[in-house]
Design an enzyme around this catalytic site. Structure first.
Site, mmCIF file in Angstrom:
data_model
loop_
_atom_site.group_PDB
_atom_site.id
_atom_site.type_symbol
_atom_site.label_atom_id
_atom_site.label_comp_id
_atom_site.label_asym_id
_atom_site.label_seq_id
_atom_site.Cartn_x
_atom_site.Cartn_y
_atom_site.Cartn_z
ATOM 1 N N ARG A 108 0.835 -1.210 0.000
ATOM 2 C CA ARG A 108 0.000 0.000 0.000
ATOM 3 C C ARG A 108 0.867 1.257 0.000
ATOM 4 O O ARG A 108 2.019 1.248 0.438
ATOM 5 C CB ARG A 108 -0.963 0.028 1.178
ATOM 6 N N GLU A 139 -0.659 10.071 8.444
ATOM 7 C CA GLU A 139 0.458 9.252 8.931
ATOM 8 C C GLU A 139 0.552 9.329 10.457
ATOM 9 O O GLU A 139 0.415 10.426 11.045
ATOM 10 C CB GLU A 139 1.747 9.785 8.294
ATOM 11 N N ASP A 142 -3.358 6.339 12.803
ATOM 12 C CA ASP A 142 -4.284 5.185 12.875
ATOM 13 C C ASP A 142 -4.388 4.658 14.301
ATOM 14 O O ASP A 142 -5.473 4.376 14.799
ATOM 15 C CB ASP A 142 -3.928 4.077 11.861
ATOM 16 N N SER A 164 4.497 -1.296 3.227
ATOM 17 C CA SER A 164 3.750 -2.322 3.947
ATOM 18 C C SER A 164 3.999 -3.741 3.453
ATOM 19 O O SER A 164 3.071 -4.540 3.323
ATOM 20 C CB SER A 164 2.263 -1.994 3.860
ATOM 21 N N ASP A 190 -2.711 -0.651 7.654
ATOM 22 C CA ASP A 190 -2.057 -1.439 6.604
ATOM 23 C C ASP A 190 -2.822 -2.724 6.277
ATOM 24 O O ASP A 190 -3.164 -2.959 5.111
ATOM 25 C CB ASP A 190 -0.594 -1.738 6.983
HETATM 26 C C1 GLA Z 1 3.236 1.753 9.812
HETATM 27 C C2 GLA Z 1 2.166 1.060 10.647
HETATM 28 C C3 GLA Z 1 0.808 1.717 10.452
HETATM 29 C C4 GLA Z 1 0.876 3.228 10.630
HETATM 30 C C5 GLA Z 1 2.022 3.814 9.804
HETATM 31 C C6 GLA Z 1 2.225 5.282 10.060
HETATM 32 O O1 GLA Z 1 2.997 1.551 8.445
HETATM 33 O O2 GLA Z 1 2.066 -0.289 10.272
HETATM 34 O O3 GLA Z 1 -0.118 1.146 11.351
HETATM 35 O O4 GLA Z 1 0.959 3.581 11.978
HETATM 36 O O5 GLA Z 1 3.249 3.159 10.082
HETATM 37 O O6 GLA Z 1 1.139 5.995 9.562
#
Ligand code: GLA
Length: 334
Positions: free
Chosen positions: A12, A18, A21, A108, A150
């Site tokens: 993704r 950012e 979540d 991710s 993610d």
């Molecule tokens: C990583 C984590 C997500 C999120 C991002 C930052 O990708 O897996 O859950 O916190 O960082 O936005």
């Protein structure tokens, strides 16, 4: 003969939203065409996988105990064992993992692998149930307290659309992307391991701010006055302002206002660097470089920060030295 399956789970790109979540905020990621494929046969008492990208074979019991196949198991075997233990499959699997997602690059790769594995091992449920299951498995296997964004977008992305996720209610709404806008990824060259980064520390700081002034997803900048620690003011200011930027970005998409969207990406980059401290002078310079390329209207690091890819927004047709990414569908089993 067991049942043969082939699973694809995408990576993704988070467009904006950012480090909010895990604070119950709004995020706007999209699934992409790069991802992880797991093919093989279900059945038996073990999970045995060969990785074409990383090399090596690993075999683990259904309880996640790593079984020796050679003197030196591949480095990813312990991670696989942790995931299998947490996913607790009812039966085994024998097959191959392949993929084209760079690891530690903010795209991710980890949730992509975990979702593909969960589906290959026979998980059945809604995309939200799958995302929750994978989030818990990843936290147990990696020890990194990641949020829901993610796995949820990996499980339920849709072609041509970003996904607006309210991480408090867990409600998702697709947001169509203008066809004449293009998102491109430019590699900063820096790779990071979230487990060794300050990710968990940032989450802890955000939680401390929440304990003082209540859920940041419902707070306003005026509430920052109630925080007496300058560090927490910065962390909370990032979260509160970032959620506002997500709302504004969705409006910019609806209005097809490319300039406004670009400015919001730049605002996110500044906030991640100056208030949230997940960048570095070298990464900031890389983002500024990308921002200065002809035709780029906004740029920022995508994902957790600390390294990875810079996301650039431009009008379609602008040629940049990166990878063009399109919003794709979420994970599927064939
Ligand atoms: C990583 C984590 C997500 C999120 C991002 C930052 O990708 O897996 O859950 O916190 O960082 O936005």
């Amino acid at each position: 003969m067991g049942e043969r399956v082939a699973v694809f789970a995408p990576g993704r790109v988070n467009l904006i939203g950012e480090h909010v979540d895990y604070a119950g905020g709004l995020v706007l990621p999209m699934a992409i065409g790069l991802g992880t494929t797991v093919t093989g046969e279900r059945g038996g008492e073990f999970v045995e996988l060969r990785s074409t990208a990383l090399g090596g074979v690993a075999r683990v019991t259904l309880q996640g105990q790593l079984l020796p196949l050679s003197d030196r198991p591949p480095a990813w075997a312990a991670h696989l064992a942790g995931l299998v233990a947490a996913l607790a499959p009812a039966r085994g699997f024998r097959g191959v993992i392949s993929g084209d997602l760079p690891v530690g690059a903010g795209l991710s790769s980890s949730a992509s692998l975990a979702v593909a594995l969960a589906l290959a091992l026979g998980f059945s449920g809604t995309p939200l149930e799958l995302a929750r299951h994978v989030m818990a498995a990843e936290a147990a296997a990696l020890g990194v307290p990641c949020g829901l964004m993610d796995p949820l977008v990996v499980a339920s992305g849709r072609a041509g659309q970003a996904l607006l996720i309210d991480c408090d209610s867990e409600h998702c709404a697709p947001v169509p992307l203008p066809q004449d806008w293009a998102f491109q990824l430019i590699d900063s060259g820096v790779r990071r391991d979230l487990g060794r980064s300050e990710y968990a520390l940032r989450r802890h700081e955000v939680e401390r701010a929440c304990r003082r002034i209540g859920p940041l997803a419902r707070a306003s900048l005026a509430d920052l006055e109630r925080l007496d620690e300058p560090l927490l003011v910065r962390r909370a200011r990032h979260v509160i302002s970032e959620i506002a930027r997500v709302r504004a970005f969705v409006k910019a998409l609806e209005a097809r206002d490319l300039g406004a969207a670009g400015a919001l990406l730049d605002g996110c980059a500044a906030s991640l660097s100056e208030d949230f401290f997940v960048s570095s002078p070298a990464l900031d310079a890389c983002v500024a470089n990308v921002r200065s390329l002809p035709g780029v209207v906004g740029a920022r690091l995508t994902g957790a920060g600390f390294g990875g890819f810079v996301l650039a927004l431009a009008r379609r047709g602008v040629v940049l030295p990166g990878i063009a990414v399109e919003a794709g569908d979420g994970a599927c089993v064939r």
